[in-house]
Scaffold this active site. Structure first.
Site, PDB file in Angstrom:
ATOM      1  N   ASP A 122      -1.774   1.628  -3.483  1.00  0.00           N
ATOM      2  CA  ASP A 122      -2.393   0.797  -4.791  1.00  0.00           C
ATOM      3  C   ASP A 122      -3.755   0.743  -5.053  1.00  0.00           C
ATOM      4  O   ASP A 122      -4.340   0.254  -5.412  1.00  0.00           O
ATOM      5  CB  ASP A 122      -2.420  -0.701  -3.546  1.00  0.00           C
ATOM      6  CG  ASP A 122      -3.089  -0.492  -2.125  1.00  0.00           C
ATOM      7  OD1 ASP A 122      -3.216   1.006  -2.307  1.00  0.00           O
ATOM      8  OD2 ASP A 122      -3.242  -1.183  -2.071  1.00  0.00           O
ATOM      9  N   ASP A 129      -6.388   2.076  -3.177  1.00  0.00           N
ATOM     10  CA  ASP A 129      -7.079   1.408  -2.107  1.00  0.00           C
ATOM     11  C   ASP A 129      -8.233   3.224  -0.700  1.00  0.00           C
ATOM     12  O   ASP A 129      -8.753   2.894  -0.294  1.00  0.00           O
ATOM     13  CB  ASP A 129      -7.092   0.479  -1.271  1.00  0.00           C
ATOM     14  CG  ASP A 129      -6.272   0.489   0.040  1.00  0.00           C
ATOM     15  OD1 ASP A 129      -5.047   2.176  -0.539  1.00  0.00           O
ATOM     16  OD2 ASP A 129      -6.122  -0.789   0.499  1.00  0.00           O
ATOM     17  N   SER A 137       0.865  -0.811   0.171  1.00  0.00           N
ATOM     18  CA  SER A 137       0.049   0.361   0.000  1.00  0.00           C
ATOM     19  C   SER A 137       1.060   1.056  -0.142  1.00  0.00           C
ATOM     20  O   SER A 137       1.887   1.625  -1.532  1.00  0.00           O
ATOM     21  CB  SER A 137      -0.838   0.270   1.142  1.00  0.00           C
ATOM     22  OG  SER A 137      -1.833   1.187   1.501  1.00  0.00           O
ATOM     23  N   ASP A 182      -3.324   6.711  -3.310  1.00  0.00           N
ATOM     24  CA  ASP A 182      -2.330   5.886  -2.983  1.00  0.00           C
ATOM     25  C   ASP A 182      -1.469   5.098  -3.704  1.00  0.00           C
ATOM     26  O   ASP A 182      -2.123   4.828  -4.706  1.00  0.00           O
ATOM     27  CB  ASP A 182      -2.220   5.527  -1.266  1.00  0.00           C
ATOM     28  CG  ASP A 182      -3.336   4.654  -1.193  1.00  0.00           C
ATOM     29  OD1 ASP A 182      -4.093   3.794  -2.025  1.00  0.00           O
ATOM     30  OD2 ASP A 182      -2.968   3.907  -0.193  1.00  0.00           O
TER      31      ASP A 182
END
Length: 582
Positions: free
Chosen positions: A320, A322, A162, A318
């Protein structure tokens, strides 16, 4: 460490390197062992590094795995990931009990080693007798979470760290399909599944000599991404047709840029400028100190582009994708400002509450559907008040989307750390791309009406009181010190914050009918000031969440109320520091 202990450590490291399938991490380990044996100044640091790498196996919990890349059982590497994959596969087969063949889908981002970790996971699942699907390329976490539900898989794996630093990687696990009940399908694991997987990992060979199938898994077509783009773009309200909005978008060197831009374009937002230097995936994140949109400086390039081009909105995902951050031009100051996570949650709550109310007015046949807004206990109480006046149920959960996404009847959920779930029927997790689309829709409609997003927040404050929040993070030398700090508070609880007496003090470790036990303390004062203190689950840090509510009688009083709220928060922050002995 005695000479005997050191020799045992070195022998253990030699054995690990000999069995390591990755020549790079094996060589890394051999170099450390050689440094220790050469003695001298470098040997001390090398020994400390080696001891940390073999301090114990990387713990598998509800967040799966996440750590720095490197050799050894306390790092992220191919041996550790192979053992994790074997443990997850065994747990999936346990849940199936022979009644069906579990299905699994594996996704990965563009971080170092993500692809190889994902490919080997698919090979291990296949060898174990699980029907495995591999995502076709580096894609956002929300696309993987969507695929778990769309493909009716029992297992979802996302290889990502992440918004962690470049040297990290991680392994996130979802359950779905026939393995769990409807409300938990496509949601990250919670107890007892974390313990079940951990036990299965412990039973796997410490060297990771696990069978990998040479073939047999299915690489999904690129249409899995286009399907996600299509269904997310369709979330827009047909009644809100205005798309006159200039957007600056940055994926912060992550994998969300192409997908997010495609979603926005499909929904009619054609004026989207990408921050060129951050547009392509780059696992080294060269333009930011820390690839987290909450961190100071992370949005500097996006804000510069927005100022230069006269944009209306800045959207940042961010790495990734999410999570999503939002920045807009604040009329009262004449400057760009990033909105707090609670402010974005409030805007989405207002937007979705209005849509649900409109849908009810339009009528429909059949039994009424339960509508629920949910947010974590450390997020603002304002969402609950918005839900109440809109005839929508509200639930509070522990921190983490694994709890929010499990709320029965969920319509919208968020946590203050920039995580938003706006379409749980598609993605039962936080999704920074679908949330970005609905925020763009709201911003365009607001602009067309001659107003701003800040005006919408002020409207909510006039109805429900001005809710203002802040945080205090206290970093300590080790995780062990956090328990001592929490015990200090339990033994000497504060009696007031900002001169308002504490009326409710709850030890969250005791649990309740609404919340499972968790290590944390909640204080509520007579003037509605709320303080929640809890240790971080991943860092040696104590996190303190502060919220004050300031009554507002009229629009003319808003500026004064905001100033008063800021003063109260500063005082509360000082009082919390004193209670912690800082």
């Amino acid at each position: 460490m005695t000479t005997s202990d050191l020799e045992t450590l070195l022998a253990t490291a030699d054995a690990w390197a000999a069995a390591d399938p990755d020549e790079q991490t094996a060589a890394e380990l051999r170099a450390l062992v050689a440094q220790v044996r050469e003695d001298g100044a470098a040997a001390v640091a090398a020994e400390q590094d080696l001891r940390d790498r073999f301090a114990g196996p990387l713990a598998f919990g509800t967040a799966g795995l996440r750590a720095a890349l490197g050799a050894g059982p306390n790092r992220m590497n191919r041996v550790v990931v192979r053992r994790a994959a074997a443990g997850v596969a065994a747990h999936a087969l346990d849940l199936a009990g022979g009644a069906y063949v579990p299905r699994a889908v594996v996704g990965f981002d563009a971080r170092h080693n993500s692809r190889v970790f994902a490919e080997e996971t698919a090979a291990i699942f296949t060898a174990a007798g699980i029907e495995a699907f591999l995502m076709p390329s580096e894609l956002p976490t929300p696309v993987l979470a969507y695929a778990v539900r769309a493909l009716q898989c029992e297992i979802g794996i996302m290889v990502t760290a992440s918004h962690n630093p470049p040297q990290d990687n991680g392994y996130k696990v979802y359950l779905g399909g026939r393995a769990v009940e409807e409300d938990a399908r496509g949601v990250q694991i919670v107890a007892p599944h974390d313990a079940g997987i951990a036990a299965r990992i412990d039973a796997v060979s410490a060297r990771g000599d696990i069978e990998l199938a040479p073939e047999g898994w299915t690489v999904l077509p690129a249409s899995i991404e286009t399907d996600y783009i299509s269904v997310v773009a369709a979330l827009t309200d047909p009644a809100l047709t205005d798309r006159d909005l200039a957007i600056v978008l940055t994926p912060l060197h992550g994998v969300g840029g192409r997908t997010a831009q495609s979603v926005l374009a499909t929904a009619g937002f054609g004026d989207v400028r990408m921050v060129e230097r951050q547009a392509e995936p780059d696992p080294d994140f060269p333009t930011v100190t820390f690839p987290n949109p909450e961190e100071p400086g992370a949005l500097d390039l996006a804000l510069e582009l927005a100022e230069r081009t006269g944009a209306d909105l800045v959207i940042a995902n961010d790495p990734d994708a999410d999570r999503v951050a939002l920045a807009a031009h604040e009329p009262s100051t004449g400057a760009w400002r990033m909105l707090r996570g609670d402010e974005v949650g409030t805007l989405l709550g207002l937007h979705l509450a209005a849509r649900l109310s409109g849908a009810r007015r339009d009528g429909g046949s059949g039994a009424p559907v339960r509508e629920v807004f949910a947010n974590s206990i450390v997020s603002s109480r304002l969402l609950g008040r918005i839900a109440a006046v809109s005839g929508i149920d509200h639930a509070q959960t522990l921190t983490g989307f694994k709890w929010i996404a499990r709320v029965h009847g969920l319509s919208f959920g968020y946590e203050e750390a920039l995580g938003y779930c706006v379409a749980p029927e598609l993605v039962r997790d936080k999704d920074g791309i679908s949330a970005a689309l609905l925020l763009a829709e709201l911003a365009a409609a607001t602009k067309a009406a001659g107003r701003t997003l800040f005006d919408l927040l002020d409207d909510a404050f006039l109805v429900h009181g001005l809710h203002a929040s802040d945080q205090l993070s206290v970093r300590v030398g080790s995780l062990g010190l956090l328990g001592a700090m929490m015990n200090r508070l339990r033994e000497n609880p504060p009696s007031s914050f900002a001169a308002s007496p504490v009326s409710i003090a709850e030890d969250l470790a005791e649990g309740s009918a609404q919340l499972p036990p968790t290590d944390g303390l909640l204080y509520l004062t007579q003037d509605e000031t709320r303080v929640i203190i809890r240790p971080s689950g991943t860092e040696p840090k104590l996190k303190c969440y502060l919220e004050v509510v300031e009554p507002v009688g009229s629009a003319a009083e808003l500026d004064a109320a905001k100033a008063t709220a800021r003063t109260r928060l500063d005082t509360v922050k000082r009082d919390v520091g004193e209670a912690l002995g800082l």
